[in-house]
Design a protein around this motif. Structure first.
Motif, PDB file in Angstrom:
ATOM      1  N   ALA A   1       0.836  -1.203   0.000  1.00  0.00           N
ATOM      2  CA  ALA A   1       0.000   0.000   0.000  1.00  0.00           C
ATOM      3  C   ALA A   1       0.872   1.255   0.000  1.00  0.00           C
ATOM      4  N   TRP A   2       1.950   1.243   0.785  1.00  0.00           N
ATOM      5  CA  TRP A   2       2.859   2.391   0.833  1.00  0.00           C
ATOM      6  C   TRP A   2       3.499   2.620  -0.537  1.00  0.00           C
ATOM      7  N   VAL A   3       3.970   1.551  -1.159  1.00  0.00           N
ATOM      8  CA  VAL A   3       4.584   1.654  -2.488  1.00  0.00           C
ATOM      9  C   VAL A   3       3.590   2.229  -3.484  1.00  0.00           C
ATOM     10  N   ASN A   4       2.350   1.734  -3.469  1.00  0.00           N
ATOM     11  CA  ASN A   4       1.332   2.214  -4.402  1.00  0.00           C
ATOM     12  C   ASN A   4       1.015   3.691  -4.203  1.00  0.00           C
ATOM     13  N   THR A   5       1.196   4.182  -3.001  1.00  0.00           N
ATOM     14  CA  THR A   5       0.918   5.588  -2.692  1.00  0.00           C
ATOM     15  C   THR A   5       2.101   6.500  -2.994  1.00  0.00           C
ATOM     16  N   HIS A   6       3.332   6.033  -2.769  1.00  0.00           N
ATOM     17  CA  HIS A   6       4.498   6.918  -2.786  1.00  0.00           C
ATOM     18  C   HIS A   6       5.472   6.757  -3.949  1.00  0.00           C
ATOM     19  N   ILE A   7       5.360   5.689  -4.703  1.00  0.00           N
ATOM     20  CA  ILE A   7       6.332   5.436  -5.769  1.00  0.00           C
ATOM     21  C   ILE A   7       5.686   5.643  -7.129  1.00  0.00           C
ATOM     22  N   PRO A   8       6.299   6.460  -7.993  1.00  0.00           N
ATOM     23  CA  PRO A   8       5.738   6.669  -9.337  1.00  0.00           C
ATOM     24  C   PRO A   8       5.688   5.348 -10.114  1.00  0.00           C
ATOM     25  N   GLU A   9       4.671   5.197 -10.930  1.00  0.00           N
ATOM     26  CA  GLU A   9       4.496   3.970 -11.713  1.00  0.00           C
ATOM     27  C   GLU A   9       5.651   3.733 -12.680  1.00  0.00           C
ATOM     28  N   THR A  10       6.359   4.785 -13.042  1.00  0.00           N
ATOM     29  CA  THR A  10       7.463   4.646 -13.994  1.00  0.00           C
ATOM     30  C   THR A  10       8.725   4.061 -13.368  1.00  0.00           C
ATOM     31  N   GLN A  11       8.791   4.040 -12.044  1.00  0.00           N
ATOM     32  CA  GLN A  11       9.975   3.547 -11.345  1.00  0.00           C
ATOM     33  C   GLN A  11       9.899   2.030 -11.175  1.00  0.00           C
ATOM     34  N   GLU A  12      10.960   1.312 -11.565  1.00  0.00           N
ATOM     35  CA  GLU A  12      11.015  -0.118 -11.292  1.00  0.00           C
ATOM     36  C   GLU A  12      11.257  -0.298  -9.798  1.00  0.00           C
ATOM     37  N   ILE A  13      10.370  -1.035  -9.168  1.00  0.00           N
ATOM     38  CA  ILE A  13      10.392  -1.153  -7.716  1.00  0.00           C
ATOM     39  C   ILE A  13      10.312  -2.623  -7.308  1.00  0.00           C
ATOM     40  N   HIS A  14      11.070  -2.974  -6.263  1.00  0.00           N
ATOM     41  CA  HIS A  14      11.037  -4.327  -5.703  1.00  0.00           C
ATOM     42  C   HIS A  14      10.936  -4.201  -4.182  1.00  0.00           C
ATOM     43  N   PRO A  15       9.739  -4.408  -3.624  1.00  0.00           N
ATOM     44  CA  PRO A  15       9.593  -4.337  -2.165  1.00  0.00           C
ATOM     45  C   PRO A  15       9.994  -5.665  -1.510  1.00  0.00           C
ATOM     46  N   HIS A  16      10.558  -5.561  -0.306  1.00  0.00           N
ATOM     47  CA  HIS A  16      11.008  -6.738   0.444  1.00  0.00           C
ATOM     48  C   HIS A  16      10.591  -6.588   1.908  1.00  0.00           C
ATOM     49  N   VAL A  17      10.105  -7.664   2.482  1.00  0.00           N
ATOM     50  CA  VAL A  17       9.803  -7.716   3.908  1.00  0.00           C
ATOM     51  C   VAL A  17      10.667  -8.821   4.502  1.00  0.00           C
ATOM     52  N   VAL A  18      11.402  -8.474   5.543  1.00  0.00           N
ATOM     53  CA  VAL A  18      12.287  -9.439   6.191  1.00  0.00           C
ATOM     54  C   VAL A  18      12.123  -9.344   7.700  1.00  0.00           C
ATOM     55  N   ARG A  19      12.679 -10.306   8.395  1.00  0.00           N
ATOM     56  CA  ARG A  19      12.592 -10.331   9.858  1.00  0.00           C
ATOM     57  C   ARG A  19      13.974 -10.575  10.433  1.00  0.00           C
ATOM     58  N   GLY A  20      14.335  -9.797  11.440  1.00  0.00           N
ATOM     59  CA  GLY A  20      15.618  -9.973  12.104  1.00  0.00           C
ATOM     60  C   GLY A  20      16.108  -8.670  12.696  1.00  0.00           C
ATOM     61  N   ARG A  21      17.409  -8.614  12.956  1.00  0.00           N
ATOM     62  CA  ARG A  21      18.014  -7.363  13.425  1.00  0.00           C
ATOM     63  C   ARG A  21      18.015  -6.376  12.271  1.00  0.00           C
ATOM     64  N   ILE A  22      17.592  -5.184  12.520  1.00  0.00           N
ATOM     65  CA  ILE A  22      17.416  -4.195  11.462  1.00  0.00           C
ATOM     66  C   ILE A  22      18.701  -4.019  10.660  1.00  0.00           C
ATOM     67  N   TYR A  23      19.801  -3.717  11.314  1.00  0.00           N
ATOM     68  CA  TYR A  23      21.045  -3.444  10.584  1.00  0.00           C
ATOM     69  C   TYR A  23      21.574  -4.685   9.876  1.00  0.00           C
ATOM     70  N   ASP A  24      21.424  -5.847  10.478  1.00  0.00           N
ATOM     71  CA  ASP A  24      21.864  -7.081   9.824  1.00  0.00           C
ATOM     72  C   ASP A  24      21.063  -7.342   8.551  1.00  0.00           C
ATOM     73  N   GLU A  25      19.762  -7.156   8.625  1.00  0.00           N
ATOM     74  CA  GLU A  25      18.893  -7.429   7.476  1.00  0.00           C
ATOM     75  C   GLU A  25      19.140  -6.431   6.344  1.00  0.00           C
ATOM     76  N   ILE A  26      19.392  -5.180   6.692  1.00  0.00           N
ATOM     77  CA  ILE A  26      19.666  -4.168   5.667  1.00  0.00           C
ATOM     78  C   ILE A  26      20.978  -4.473   4.954  1.00  0.00           C
ATOM     79  N   THR A  27      22.032  -4.748   5.707  1.00  0.00           N
ATOM     80  CA  THR A  27      23.324  -5.022   5.070  1.00  0.00           C
ATOM     81  C   THR A  27      23.289  -6.341   4.297  1.00  0.00           C
TER      82      THR A  27
END
Length: 136
Positions: A69-95
């Protein structure tokens, strides 16, 4: 411009993305924008025992729907987008996501309680790619 950008966001805290999103979109122009939302672990194993696998699965599913829902609201349709949901320590998952996705740069908001301080510092310290901190 960079080809592949990773934007970590906290859906409950607009400060984590409101200044970072325009910069990430600019850098990702003509490339790929990966957006990651991290569901933190429950901490102590004693606490985690109160949540069964079905609860965790449902929580990840709900977070995924919120991210869509956030992507559909905030990202232009022209932008190639890949959303990801993960679980764990924030900094570990980001890196880990940055490495796995072979991103050129991580763009992070720096005024969020969840991404400020230890998480942003650890991402900047341990990431194998450049990290852009967008200040509010």
């Amino acid at each position: 411009m960079s080809n592949t950008i990773l934007l970590p966001i906290d859906l409950g805290d607009p400060a984590s993305w409101e200044h970072a999103l325009p910069r990430a979109l600019h850098l990702a122009e003509g490339g790929v924008l990966h957006i990651i939302a991290v569901m933190p672990n429950f901490g102590m194993p004693m606490v985690a025992n109160f949540f069964d696998d079905a609860f965790v699965t449902q929580a990840l599913h709900d977070l995924g729907e919120q991210l869509t829902a956030w992507v559909n609201t905030h990202i232009p349709e022209t932008q190639e987008i890949h959303p990801h949901v993960v679980r764990g320590r924030i900094y570990d998952e980001i890196t880990a996501a940055a490495k796995k996705l072979n991103v050129d740069v991580i763009v992070m908001g720096s005024s969020s309680d969840n991404l400020l301080g230890p998480n942003a510092a650890r991402v900047a310290r341990y990431s194998e790619c450049s990290v852009f901190l967008a200040r509010g």
